[in-house]
Design a protein around this motif. Structure first.
Motif, short mmCIF file in Angstrom:
data_model
loop_
_atom_site.label_atom_id
_atom_site.label_comp_id
_atom_site.label_asym_id
_atom_site.label_seq_id
_atom_site.Cartn_x
_atom_site.Cartn_y
_atom_site.Cartn_z
N UNK A 253 8.43 -2.98 -9.39
CA UNK A 253 9.77 -3.21 -8.85
C UNK A 253 9.79 -3.15 -7.32
N UNK A 254 9.34 -2.02 -6.77
CA UNK A 254 9.42 -1.84 -5.33
C UNK A 254 8.41 -2.70 -4.59
N UNK A 255 7.28 -2.99 -5.23
CA UNK A 255 6.33 -3.92 -4.63
C UNK A 255 6.93 -5.32 -4.52
N UNK A 256 7.67 -5.73 -5.53
CA UNK A 256 8.35 -7.04 -5.48
C UNK A 256 9.39 -7.07 -4.37
N UNK A 257 10.13 -5.98 -4.24
CA UNK A 257 11.12 -5.89 -3.15
C UNK A 257 10.41 -5.96 -1.80
N UNK A 258 9.31 -5.27 -1.65
CA UNK A 258 8.56 -5.29 -0.39
C UNK A 258 8.10 -6.70 -0.06
N UNK A 259 7.59 -7.43 -1.05
CA UNK A 259 7.15 -8.81 -0.84
C UNK A 259 8.32 -9.68 -0.42
N UNK A 260 9.45 -9.54 -1.09
CA UNK A 260 10.64 -10.33 -0.73
C UNK A 260 11.09 -10.07 0.70
N UNK A 261 11.07 -8.81 1.10
CA UNK A 261 11.46 -8.47 2.48
C UNK A 261 10.53 -9.17 3.48
N UNK B 228 0.84 -1.21 0.00
CA UNK B 228 0.00 0.00 0.00
C UNK B 228 0.87 1.25 0.00
N UNK B 229 1.96 1.22 0.74
CA UNK B 229 2.86 2.38 0.75
C UNK B 229 3.49 2.59 -0.62
N UNK B 230 3.85 1.50 -1.26
CA UNK B 230 4.42 1.60 -2.60
C UNK B 230 3.39 2.15 -3.58
N UNK B 231 2.19 1.65 -3.48
CA UNK B 231 1.11 2.11 -4.35
C UNK B 231 0.82 3.60 -4.14
N UNK B 232 0.85 4.02 -2.89
CA UNK B 232 0.52 5.41 -2.57
C UNK B 232 1.61 6.39 -2.98
N UNK B 233 2.84 5.93 -3.04
CA UNK B 233 3.95 6.87 -3.29
C UNK B 233 4.55 6.75 -4.68
N UNK B 234 4.14 5.78 -5.46
CA UNK B 234 4.70 5.59 -6.80
C UNK B 234 3.65 5.94 -7.85
N UNK C 226 7.55 2.22 5.63
CA UNK C 226 8.24 3.50 5.80
C UNK C 226 9.40 3.67 4.85
N UNK C 227 10.14 2.58 4.66
CA UNK C 227 11.27 2.63 3.73
C UNK C 227 10.78 2.79 2.29
N UNK C 228 9.68 2.11 1.97
CA UNK C 228 9.14 2.21 0.61
C UNK C 228 8.59 3.61 0.33
N UNK C 229 8.05 4.24 1.35
CA UNK C 229 7.49 5.58 1.18
C UNK C 229 8.59 6.63 1.08
N UNK C 230 9.78 6.27 1.62
CA UNK C 230 10.96 7.13 1.53
C UNK C 230 10.75 8.47 2.10
#
Length: 141
Positions: free
Chosen positions: A86-94, A72-78, A137-141
């Motif tokens: 890309x960043x959603x995949x990273x979030x899932x992996x984390x 959701x953070x990735x979706x809201x900020x990208x 938080x990291x994804x939202x930067x």
């Protein structure tokens, strides 16, 4: 009035396809993440849930929410589809790595969940949520 409706219609026509693309991409990442989570768990939540195992329900529900938070953070900020992918995949992996580390750290976790230990499930959900919030938080930067 007609000009206003035309503007609204144009805005909807140009924005809705992008919204749907971004939302459906994020939803697909969520489904993929939960699917991967189910594959790496040492127990079968769905079978345990059908048997009425509350602990299994908590762990699977927690996984859904913990994966959704950083997505959701990735979706809201990208604003760009590729960024979301890309960043959603990273979030899932984390989040999946978090679960893997937890399972390695608590070797008797499978038996705890299979026996319905709600305290063990709550601990996993808490860890997943804490990491999900930091991840978001990291994804939202």
């Amino acid at each position: 009035m007609t000009d206003t409706l035309d503007i609204l219609w144009q805005t909807l026509n140009s924005g809705l396809p992008i919204l749907l693309l971004h939302f459906l991409t994020t939803l697909a990442l969520l489904g993929l993440g939960v699917g991967c989570y189910a594959l790496i768990t040492p127990f079968r939540e769905r079978a345990l849930i059908r048997q009425g195992n509350t602990a299994a329900g908590l762990t699977l529900g927690g996984a859904w929410v913990a994966l959704a938070i950083p997505l959701a953070a990735t979706l809201a900020t990208s604003g760009v589809w590729l960024d979301i992918l890309l960043w959603g995949s990273v979030a899932v992996l984390i989040q999946l790595l978090t679960f893997g580390v937890f399972i390695v750290s608590f070797r008797d976790f499978r038996a705890a969940i299979e026996s319905g230990n709600v305290a063990a499930a709550a601990l996993l959900v808490g860890v997943q949520m804490a990491v999900a919030l930091l991840n978001a938080g990291a994804m939202a930067g």
